[in-house]
Design a protein around this motif. Sequence first.
Motif, PDB file in Angstrom:
ATOM      1  N   LEU A   1       0.849  -1.189   0.000  1.00 26.77           N
ATOM      2  CA  LEU A   1       0.000   0.000   0.000  1.00 26.77           C
ATOM      3  C   LEU A   1       0.888   1.243   0.000  1.00 26.77           C
ATOM      4  O   LEU A   1       1.847   1.325   0.757  1.00 26.77           O
ATOM      5  CB  LEU A   1      -0.892  -0.009   1.257  1.00 26.77           C
ATOM      6  N   ARG A   2       0.574   2.162  -0.892  1.00 30.16           N
ATOM      7  CA  ARG A   2       1.298   3.433  -0.942  1.00 30.16           C
ATOM      8  C   ARG A   2       0.274   4.541  -0.763  1.00 30.16           C
ATOM      9  O   ARG A   2      -0.767   4.553  -1.396  1.00 30.16           O
ATOM     10  CB  ARG A   2       1.985   3.590  -2.302  1.00 30.16           C
ATOM     11  N   ILE A   3       0.595   5.461   0.118  1.00 28.23           N
ATOM     12  CA  ILE A   3      -0.336   6.540   0.448  1.00 28.23           C
ATOM     13  C   ILE A   3       0.344   7.879   0.182  1.00 28.23           C
ATOM     14  O   ILE A   3       1.496   8.089   0.553  1.00 28.23           O
ATOM     15  CB  ILE A   3      -0.698   6.496   1.958  1.00 28.23           C
TER      16      ILE A   3
ATOM     17  N   ALA B   1      -1.409  -4.618   4.784  1.00 26.89           N
ATOM     18  CA  ALA B   1      -2.511  -3.665   4.615  1.00 26.89           C
ATOM     19  C   ALA B   1      -3.049  -3.284   5.992  1.00 26.89           C
ATOM     20  O   ALA B   1      -4.158  -3.629   6.366  1.00 26.89           O
ATOM     21  CB  ALA B   1      -3.589  -4.262   3.741  1.00 26.89           C
ATOM     22  N   GLN B   2      -2.196  -2.653   6.776  1.00 21.59           N
ATOM     23  CA  GLN B   2      -2.586  -2.257   8.142  1.00 21.59           C
ATOM     24  C   GLN B   2      -2.231  -0.800   8.351  1.00 21.59           C
ATOM     25  O   GLN B   2      -1.197  -0.502   8.927  1.00 21.59           O
ATOM     26  CB  GLN B   2      -1.839  -3.086   9.185  1.00 21.59           C
ATOM     27  N   VAL B   3      -3.046   0.065   7.850  1.00 29.29           N
ATOM     28  CA  VAL B   3      -2.769   1.474   8.059  1.00 29.29           C
ATOM     29  C   VAL B   3      -3.366   1.868   9.400  1.00 29.29           C
ATOM     30  O   VAL B   3      -4.559   1.710   9.616  1.00 29.29           O
ATOM     31  CB  VAL B   3      -3.408   2.333   6.949  1.00 29.29           C
TER      32      VAL B   3
ATOM     33  N   ASP C   1      -5.050   3.757  12.374  1.00 31.22           N
ATOM     34  CA  ASP C   1      -6.144   4.711  12.328  1.00 31.22           C
ATOM     35  C   ASP C   1      -5.654   6.131  12.487  1.00 31.22           C
ATOM     36  O   ASP C   1      -6.300   7.075  12.086  1.00 31.22           O
ATOM     37  CB  ASP C   1      -7.161   4.365  13.413  1.00 31.22           C
ATOM     38  N   SER C   2      -4.476   6.266  13.057  1.00 32.26           N
ATOM     39  CA  SER C   2      -3.965   7.590  13.381  1.00 32.26           C
ATOM     40  C   SER C   2      -3.263   8.251  12.212  1.00 32.26           C
ATOM     41  O   SER C   2      -2.543   9.210  12.393  1.00 32.26           O
ATOM     42  CB  SER C   2      -2.969   7.473  14.534  1.00 32.26           C
ATOM     43  N   ARG C   3      -3.434   7.695  11.022  1.00 30.59           N
ATOM     44  CA  ARG C   3      -2.741   8.306   9.884  1.00 30.59           C
ATOM     45  C   ARG C   3      -3.183   9.739   9.729  1.00 30.59           C
ATOM     46  O   ARG C   3      -2.450  10.584   9.298  1.00 30.59           O
ATOM     47  CB  ARG C   3      -3.001   7.536   8.591  1.00 30.59           C
TER      48      ARG C   3
ATOM     49  N   ASN D   1      -3.468   3.155  -8.643  1.00 29.90           N
ATOM     50  CA  ASN D   1      -3.341   2.515  -7.339  1.00 29.90           C
ATOM     51  C   ASN D   1      -4.686   1.845  -7.017  1.00 29.90           C
ATOM     52  O   ASN D   1      -5.726   2.493  -7.057  1.00 29.90           O
ATOM     53  CB  ASN D   1      -3.001   3.611  -6.309  1.00 29.90           C
TER      54      ASN D   1
ATOM     55  N   ILE E   1      -6.212   1.070  -4.475  1.00 32.81           N
ATOM     56  CA  ILE E   1      -6.996   1.661  -3.387  1.00 32.81           C
ATOM     57  C   ILE E   1      -8.007   2.694  -3.927  1.00 32.81           C
ATOM     58  O   ILE E   1      -8.993   3.021  -3.293  1.00 32.81           O
ATOM     59  CB  ILE E   1      -6.051   2.299  -2.327  1.00 32.81           C
TER      60      ILE E   1
ATOM     61  N   ALA F   1     -11.028  -4.822   1.029  1.00 33.68           N
ATOM     62  CA  ALA F   1     -10.213  -5.585   1.985  1.00 33.68           C
ATOM     63  C   ALA F   1      -9.135  -4.724   2.634  1.00 33.68           C
ATOM     64  O   ALA F   1      -8.400  -5.191   3.501  1.00 33.68           O
ATOM     65  CB  ALA F   1      -9.563  -6.768   1.264  1.00 33.68           C
ATOM     66  N   SER F   2      -9.026  -3.475   2.233  1.00 37.88           N
ATOM     67  CA  SER F   2      -7.990  -2.580   2.760  1.00 37.88           C
ATOM     68  C   SER F   2      -8.460  -1.958   4.076  1.00 37.88           C
ATOM     69  O   SER F   2      -9.629  -2.084   4.443  1.00 37.88           O
ATOM     70  CB  SER F   2      -7.710  -1.456   1.750  1.00 37.88           C
ATOM     71  N   PRO F   3      -7.554  -1.269   4.774  1.00 37.11           N
ATOM     72  CA  PRO F   3      -7.962  -0.602   6.017  1.00 37.11           C
ATOM     73  C   PRO F   3      -9.080   0.423   5.807  1.00 37.11           C
ATOM     74  O   PRO F   3      -9.779   0.774   6.745  1.00 37.11           O
ATOM     75  CB  PRO F   3      -6.681   0.093   6.481  1.00 37.11           C
ATOM     76  N   PHE F   4      -9.232   0.907   4.592  1.00 32.34           N
ATOM     77  CA  PHE F   4     -10.246   1.936   4.334  1.00 32.34           C
ATOM     78  C   PHE F   4     -11.626   1.321   4.109  1.00 32.34           C
ATOM     79  O   PHE F   4     -12.639   2.003   4.221  1.00 32.34           O
ATOM     80  CB  PHE F   4      -9.845   2.789   3.138  1.00 32.34           C
TER      81      PHE F   4
ATOM     82  N   PHE G   1      -3.156  15.159   4.130  1.00 29.62           N
ATOM     83  CA  PHE G   1      -4.423  14.453   3.931  1.00 29.62           C
ATOM     84  C   PHE G   1      -4.684  13.602   5.177  1.00 29.62           C
ATOM     85  O   PHE G   1      -4.373  12.420   5.199  1.00 29.62           O
ATOM     86  CB  PHE G   1      -4.339  13.579   2.680  1.00 29.62           C
ATOM     87  N   PRO G   2      -5.226  14.196   6.239  1.00 31.25           N
ATOM     88  CA  PRO G   2      -5.341  13.481   7.517  1.00 31.25           C
ATOM     89  C   PRO G   2      -6.328  12.320   7.493  1.00 31.25           C
ATOM     90  O   PRO G   2      -6.218  11.411   8.312  1.00 31.25           O
ATOM     91  CB  PRO G   2      -5.820  14.566   8.493  1.00 31.25           C
ATOM     92  N   ALA G   3      -7.299  12.340   6.599  1.00 28.48           N
ATOM     93  CA  ALA G   3      -8.290  11.270   6.550  1.00 28.48           C
ATOM     94  C   ALA G   3      -8.676  11.040   5.090  1.00 28.48           C
ATOM     95  O   ALA G   3      -8.562  11.945   4.257  1.00 28.48           O
ATOM     96  CB  ALA G   3      -9.518  11.646   7.376  1.00 28.48           C
TER      97      ALA G   3
ATOM     98  N   LYS H   1     -12.399  14.351  11.262  1.00 25.31           N
ATOM     99  CA  LYS H   1     -11.212  15.188  11.058  1.00 25.31           C
ATOM    100  C   LYS H   1     -11.132  15.561   9.591  1.00 25.31           C
ATOM    101  O   LYS H   1     -11.722  14.902   8.741  1.00 25.31           O
ATOM    102  CB  LYS H   1      -9.941  14.515  11.561  1.00 25.31           C
TER     103      LYS H   1
END
Lengths: 176, 154
Positions: free
Chosen positions: A103-105, A170-172, A174-176, B46, B48, B57-60, B100-102, B141
Amino acid sequence: MNISPFRDDDRELPEVSRRALSATMAQFPLLLGETFGPSGWHVISQQDIDDFAGVSQDDNPIHVNKEFAAASTYGQPIAHGLLTLARMVPMLRQVFSITDATLRINYGLDRVRFPAAVRAGDRIRLRGEVKTVTEVPGGWQAVLSLAYELENSVKPACVADWVARYYLEAQVPDSR
Amino acid sequence: MSDDRSVAFAFDELAHAEGVTFGPSSWRPVPQQQIDEFADLTGDHNPIHVDEDLAAASPFGTRIAHGLLTLSLVVPHLKETFKVTGSGTNVNYGLNRVRFPAPVPSGSRIRTSGRVLEVTDLGNGYQLVVAVTFEVEGGNKPVCVAEFVFRYYA
């Protein structure tokens, strides 16, 4: 970490001067200070600009109105700065990769400037440097200092510090 | 004409814009089609953003908008809440800090509010540093906080 010459169809530069960086997550700290690029040339067409105007609803005449732009200081329509900026992904893929990240953010950007206007049909390419590397919960954060070179221009089309986060699982948090 | 949420300036009035606040704008949706178009346009596919199953299936838990798409949507929001009349050309000169906090889930609605942090007289125009906060409906947020550097020329 692997540093290899980047190859594409454009052979005007000696291959040795083109650096494609690739690393695994475990090798991430080794990236600090390394440079990469330039990527291959990448055209921004009027069609791209028109499409971007459609998606972003930014129909500023400097981008989409030929007559208006012709009378402006630019002489012809120019690309949206954010279009140029957003084209980082395909160019970066050529010269910088974390092979096992799942995962890339895009975490953010620091100072971004657009020193030279990109006119429809102009070509840009990307080079950069890994400015900082920081461990974050579950992954790594890197600040990549990017320069978007503009063909036939001394000034770049864009300079930006991009804050990217890479995760192995895939464990981002929550505090991102 | 200004109401409590939008501000409007004639070009010369920009000299006195420092400290002015505006917004929030109306909620505007970010549909998946817009995310798909942005992916095609930027080459950023990407998963996501575009792969329904992988994103689920991702954290989002769902597909999310590209951060730069959210950022780009400042324009329609500003058109509603921050109007400048009588300038010749205006350009996005750059950005200062952006975070991008959220995430912005596909199909959710966003709105913006902002504040003019700084005005610089360029001689032939004005440079404004404008802090913009983007929020998503139901979020706790902001989804984006950004300082835009805009230039308005006579």
